[in-house]
Scaffold this motif. Structure first.
Motif, PDB file in Angstrom:
ATOM      1  N   ILE A  64       0.574 -40.420  45.873  1.00 16.35           N
ATOM      2  CA  ILE A  64       1.287 -39.833  44.732  1.00 16.35           C
ATOM      3  C   ILE A  64       2.753 -40.222  44.830  1.00 16.35           C
ATOM      4  CG2 ILE A  64       1.970 -37.700  43.576  1.00 16.35           C
ATOM      5  CD1 ILE A  64      -0.532 -36.396  44.656  1.00 16.35           C
ATOM      6  N   HIS A  65       3.265 -40.846  43.786  1.00 12.73           N
ATOM      7  CA  HIS A  65       4.671 -41.237  43.744  1.00 12.73           C
ATOM      8  C   HIS A  65       5.431 -40.208  42.910  1.00 12.73           C
ATOM      9  CE1 HIS A  65       7.991 -44.209  42.449  1.00 12.73           C
ATOM     10  NE2 HIS A  65       8.253 -43.737  43.646  1.00 12.73           N
ATOM     11  N   LEU A  66       6.318 -39.449  43.562  1.00 15.73           N
ATOM     12  CA  LEU A  66       7.046 -38.373  42.881  1.00 15.73           C
ATOM     13  C   LEU A  66       8.209 -38.933  42.063  1.00 15.73           C
ATOM     14  CD1 LEU A  66       7.231 -35.670  45.702  1.00 15.73           C
ATOM     15  CD2 LEU A  66       5.544 -35.876  43.882  1.00 15.73           C
ATOM     16  N   THR A  67       8.388 -38.367  40.882  1.00 13.91           N
ATOM     17  CA  THR A  67       9.527 -38.715  40.028  1.00 13.91           C
ATOM     18  C   THR A  67      10.359 -37.468  39.768  1.00 13.91           C
ATOM     19  OG1 THR A  67       8.302 -38.302  37.973  1.00 13.91           O
ATOM     20  CG2 THR A  67       8.152 -40.518  38.923  1.00 13.91           C
ATOM     21  N   GLU A  68      11.488 -37.641  39.115  1.00 16.87           N
ATOM     22  CA  GLU A  68      12.391 -36.513  38.845  1.00 16.87           C
ATOM     23  C   GLU A  68      11.710 -35.412  38.042  1.00 16.87           C
ATOM     24  OE1 GLU A  68      15.315 -35.827  39.836  1.00 16.87           O
ATOM     25  OE2 GLU A  68      16.154 -37.686  40.645  1.00 16.87           O
ATOM     26  N   ARG A  69      10.723 -35.760  37.229  1.00 18.20           N
ATOM     27  CA  ARG A  69      10.078 -34.765  36.355  1.00 18.20           C
ATOM     28  C   ARG A  69       8.982 -33.979  37.050  1.00 18.20           C
ATOM     29  NH1 ARG A  69       8.287 -38.673  31.620  1.00 18.20           N
ATOM     30  NH2 ARG A  69       7.791 -39.897  33.470  1.00 18.20           N
ATOM     31  N   ASP A  70       8.577 -34.407  38.239  1.00 25.03           N
ATOM     32  CA  ASP A  70       7.490 -33.710  38.929  1.00 25.03           C
ATOM     33  C   ASP A  70       7.950 -32.350  39.432  1.00 25.03           C
ATOM     34  OD1 ASP A  70       5.361 -35.622  38.745  1.00 25.03           O
ATOM     35  OD2 ASP A  70       6.455 -36.869  40.155  1.00 25.03           O
ATOM     36  N   PRO A  71       7.153 -31.314  39.263  1.00 27.96           N
ATOM     37  CA  PRO A  71       7.551 -29.962  39.706  1.00 27.96           C
ATOM     38  C   PRO A  71       7.607 -29.812  41.222  1.00 27.96           C
ATOM     39  CG  PRO A  71       5.282 -29.952  38.894  1.00 27.96           C
ATOM     40  CD  PRO A  71       5.836 -31.299  38.582  1.00 27.96           C
ATOM     41  N   TRP A  72       7.034 -30.740  41.971  1.00 31.58           N
ATOM     42  CA  TRP A  72       7.068 -30.651  43.428  1.00 31.58           C
ATOM     43  C   TRP A  72       8.418 -31.078  44.010  1.00 31.58           C
ATOM     44  CZ3 TRP A  72       1.712 -32.802  45.442  1.00 31.58           C
ATOM     45  CH2 TRP A  72       0.703 -31.908  45.060  1.00 31.58           C
ATOM     46  N   VAL A  73       9.224 -31.773  43.230  1.00 33.12           N
ATOM     47  CA  VAL A  73      10.507 -32.259  43.726  1.00 33.12           C
ATOM     48  C   VAL A  73      11.423 -31.073  44.041  1.00 33.12           C
ATOM     49  CG1 VAL A  73      12.584 -33.576  43.107  1.00 33.12           C
ATOM     50  CG2 VAL A  73      10.315 -34.462  42.538  1.00 33.12           C
ATOM     51  N   ASN A  74      12.142 -31.175  45.163  1.00 35.61           N
ATOM     52  CA  ASN A  74      13.072 -30.142  45.659  1.00 35.61           C
ATOM     53  C   ASN A  74      12.357 -28.884  46.139  1.00 35.61           C
ATOM     54  OD1 ASN A  74      15.338 -31.777  45.131  1.00 35.61           O
ATOM     55  ND2 ASN A  74      15.440 -31.036  43.014  1.00 35.61           N
ATOM     56  N   LEU A  87       4.144 -25.682  48.134  1.00 32.56           N
ATOM     57  CA  LEU A  87       3.224 -26.328  47.192  1.00 32.56           C
ATOM     58  C   LEU A  87       1.922 -25.545  47.041  1.00 32.56           C
ATOM     59  CD1 LEU A  87       3.574 -30.090  48.243  1.00 32.56           C
ATOM     60  CD2 LEU A  87       4.949 -28.775  46.614  1.00 32.56           C
ATOM     61  N   HIS A  88       1.568 -24.748  48.070  1.00 36.33           N
ATOM     62  CA  HIS A  88       0.347 -23.937  48.045  1.00 36.33           C
ATOM     63  C   HIS A  88      -0.873 -24.809  47.730  1.00 36.33           C
ATOM     64  CE1 HIS A  88       2.867 -20.452  48.398  1.00 36.33           C
ATOM     65  NE2 HIS A  88       3.502 -20.728  47.271  1.00 36.33           N
ATOM     66  N   LEU A  89      -1.028 -25.875  48.515  1.00 36.82           N
ATOM     67  CA  LEU A  89      -2.181 -26.757  48.340  1.00 36.82           C
ATOM     68  C   LEU A  89      -3.450 -26.048  48.800  1.00 36.82           C
ATOM     69  CD1 LEU A  89      -0.669 -30.064  49.730  1.00 36.82           C
ATOM     70  CD2 LEU A  89      -1.107 -29.529  47.343  1.00 36.82           C
ATOM     71  N   GLY A 129       6.066 -28.102  57.273  1.00 32.16           N
ATOM     72  CA  GLY A 129       6.095 -27.092  56.218  1.00 32.16           C
ATOM     73  C   GLY A 129       7.438 -26.937  55.563  1.00 32.16           C
ATOM     74  N   ASN A 130       8.534 -27.184  56.329  1.00 29.51           N
ATOM     75  CA  ASN A 130       9.867 -26.988  55.762  1.00 29.51           C
ATOM     76  C   ASN A 130      10.483 -28.281  55.228  1.00 29.51           C
ATOM     77  OD1 ASN A 130      10.337 -28.324  58.122  1.00 29.51           O
ATOM     78  ND2 ASN A 130      11.827 -26.869  58.950  1.00 29.51           N
ATOM     79  N   MET A 131       9.695 -29.356  55.168  1.00 29.07           N
ATOM     80  CA  MET A 131      10.218 -30.614  54.622  1.00 29.07           C
ATOM     81  C   MET A 131      10.417 -30.495  53.110  1.00 29.07           C
ATOM     82  SD  MET A 131       8.524 -34.439  54.573  1.00 29.07           S
ATOM     83  CE  MET A 131       8.772 -34.766  56.304  1.00 29.07           C
ATOM     84  N   ILE A 132      11.601 -30.830  52.633  1.00 27.04           N
ATOM     85  CA  ILE A 132      11.902 -30.785  51.200  1.00 27.04           C
ATOM     86  C   ILE A 132      11.538 -32.135  50.584  1.00 27.04           C
ATOM     87  CG2 ILE A 132      13.711 -30.489  49.476  1.00 27.04           C
ATOM     88  CD1 ILE A 132      15.209 -28.753  51.445  1.00 27.04           C
ATOM     89  N   LEU A 133      10.710 -32.100  49.563  1.00 22.88           N
ATOM     90  CA  LEU A 133      10.301 -33.322  48.876  1.00 22.88           C
ATOM     91  C   LEU A 133      11.394 -33.764  47.899  1.00 22.88           C
ATOM     92  CD1 LEU A 133       6.605 -32.325  48.165  1.00 22.88           C
ATOM     93  CD2 LEU A 133       7.439 -33.843  49.957  1.00 22.88           C
ATOM     94  N   ARG A 134      11.537 -35.063  47.756  1.00 23.61           N
ATOM     95  CA  ARG A 134      12.570 -35.611  46.882  1.00 23.61           C
ATOM     96  C   ARG A 134      11.955 -36.573  45.873  1.00 23.61           C
ATOM     97  NH1 ARG A 134      16.466 -37.618  51.800  1.00 23.61           N
ATOM     98  NH2 ARG A 134      16.653 -35.616  52.906  1.00 23.61           N
ATOM     99  N   ALA A 135      12.718 -36.814  44.835  1.00 22.86           N
ATOM    100  CA  ALA A 135      12.275 -37.811  43.861  1.00 22.86           C
ATOM    101  C   ALA A 135      12.188 -39.164  44.544  1.00 22.86           C
ATOM    102  CB  ALA A 135      13.256 -37.866  42.685  1.00 22.86           C
ATOM    103  N   ASP A 136      11.189 -39.954  44.194  1.00 17.96           N
ATOM    104  CA  ASP A 136      10.921 -41.283  44.736  1.00 17.96           C
ATOM    105  C   ASP A 136      10.181 -41.231  46.071  1.00 17.96           C
ATOM    106  OD1 ASP A 136      11.068 -43.940  43.903  1.00 17.96           O
ATOM    107  OD2 ASP A 136      12.537 -44.403  45.433  1.00 17.96           O
ATOM    108  N   ASP A 137       9.851 -40.018  46.562  1.00 24.42           N
ATOM    109  CA  ASP A 137       8.982 -39.930  47.747  1.00 24.42           C
ATOM    110  C   ASP A 137       7.569 -40.351  47.375  1.00 24.42           C
ATOM    111  OD1 ASP A 137      10.997 -39.044  49.333  1.00 24.42           O
ATOM    112  OD2 ASP A 137      10.286 -36.975  49.516  1.00 24.42           O
TER     113      ASP A 137
END
Length: 401
Positions: free
Chosen positions: A271-281, A287-289, A309-317
């Motif tokens: 999964i390639h995260l973009t700025e619009r993804d709700p998982w970013v930041n 995420l409650h997977l 668990g405490n890793m913050i996801l960023r855009a473009d991850d």
């Protein structure tokens, strides 16, 4: 300017944290940090030898001073970057959480007693004793080696049983001390002078050390001592058995996981995260997977990171998710359709398409990009559309899942 400073702060937090990826700066800091801890402890040990101290005391004191200053700088940097160590709380709470954590207390006491005699000369001896806390910095090696982490995990998982066994030993020690006082006080009042004077005897007997400096001389006292000695052998074996069972459980669990990994058919998706993804930041914990879905790795630019668990996801991850494959006897049939220019779906939004209510577009592949469809997506010529439907679609190929 503020954004640049915050980026440097975040970068520094990445460096001083334990490396699990391929960041060269982080690896260099980790090895340097371990080297400083070993040097500091080695100097502290060498200063206890009089012949070494007489010849090299000035050099050793200088090395000790340098390493202590490095410990102090490291502590300040960890305070400054605490918000990235505990991203789930506010910055003030993150600082407080680090300061009062075990590692925070050890980090503080590893350098603070060195400077306290300057301000409080009368307490120099007591402050010197506190310097032994530097030894506990070696616990940071746990973060680098899985074998050390296994020991910590075993003790942590069995802490309730260990606490119960130690508490039982303490109660037995106190009870045997009181009994021995009652039996031996009249025969040797100078040895068993009060109720707590037998604690040393009880400790050495129950823990099977038997120094022999305090011992019963009456017949009843000797018989009671024999009974306590036999009881001590069994009681001391309890914590040993608990820890041994913990190691067996942990290794069995690791073995089951490895066997499951070889036997189970696990599929991974990217999964390639973009700025619009709700998982970013958000952190991975937020995420409650589902329980059977795992985040295997996170790729950030050129670094492969082991997710926490405490890793913050960023855009473009780029996230790699793993899940158990679908293994039902009845296959789900999907249809694959490549849109030609003459297809009536081309240049229309998905919600405008005339398709059955029992049909759904699962995904759209456009060139090398795989996109999750939504109602506003406009289909284009050359798009590969994967559809679940029970109806017939011309020029579509069946796919069995």
């Amino acid at each position: 300017m503020k954004d640049n400073m915050e980026k440097r702060r975040e970068r520094l937090a990445d460096i001083i944290d334990v490396r699990t990826g391929t960041d060269m700066a982080g690896h260099i800091f980790d090895f340097f940090y371990l080297f400083i801890i070993i040097v500091n402890l080695s100097v502290s040990i060498m200063l206890t030898y009089e012949n070494i101290r007489m010849q090299y005391e000035a050099l050793l004191r200088t090395i000790e001073r340098i390493t202590v200053v490095i410990f102090c700088i490291d502590y300040v940097l960890r305070l400054w970057t605490a918000k990235y160590m505990y991203p789930e709380v506010s910055e003030a709470q993150a600082v407080r959480k680090y300061v009062f954590s075990f590692t925070g207390v050890v980090d503080l006491l590893s350098f603070l007693p060195y400077f306290l005699p300057v301000f409080f000369p009368s307490g120099a001896v007591a402050f010197r004793m506190l310097r032994i806390m530097r030894v506990f910095r070696l616990f940071r090696i746990n973060a680098y080696y899985d074998s050390f982490k296994l020991i910590t995990e075993v003790i942590s998982s069995k802490k309730q049983q260990l606490f119960s066994s130690v508490f039982t030993i303490l109660i037995l020690m106190l009870a045997s001390s009181l009994c021995m006082y009652s039996l031996e006080h009249e025969a040797q009042p100078e040895v068993f002078s009060n109720a707590f004077s037998g604690i040393w005897w009880a400790a050495s007997t129950l823990l099977t050390v038997g120094y022999g400096d305090i011992y019963p001389i009456t017949t009843i006292g000797k018989m009671f001592g024999i009974f306590i000695t036999f009881l001590g052998v069994g009681m001391v074996a309890i914590p040993t058995g608990i820890i041994s069972a913990g190691f067996v459980d942990q290794y069995s669990r690791i073995k089951r996981m490895s066997e499951y990994g070889q036997e189970a058919d696990v599929h991974f998706i990217k999964i390639h995260l973009t700025e619009r993804d709700p998982w970013v930041n958000k952190t991975i914990a937020q995420l409650h997977l589902p329980e059977r879905v795992i985040v295997a790795v996170v790729k950030r630019k050129n670094k492969i990171l082991v997710p926490r668990g405490n890793m913050i996801l960023r855009a473009d991850d780029v996230m790699v998710l793993g899940a158990e494959s679908f293994e039902e006897n009845e296959h789900i049939k999907l249809k694959e359709l490549v849109l030609q220019k003459s297809n009536p779906w081309v240049d229309h939004r998905i919600r405008e398409l005339d398709i059955s209510r029992h049909s759904i577009i699962v995904l759209v592949k456009r060139g090398r990009r795989v996109m999750i469809p939504n109602g506003n997506m406009i289909l284009r010529t050359g798009d590969m559309v994967i559809i679940y439907t029970q109806t017939f679609i011309a020029d579509a190929n069946d796919i069995n899942v």
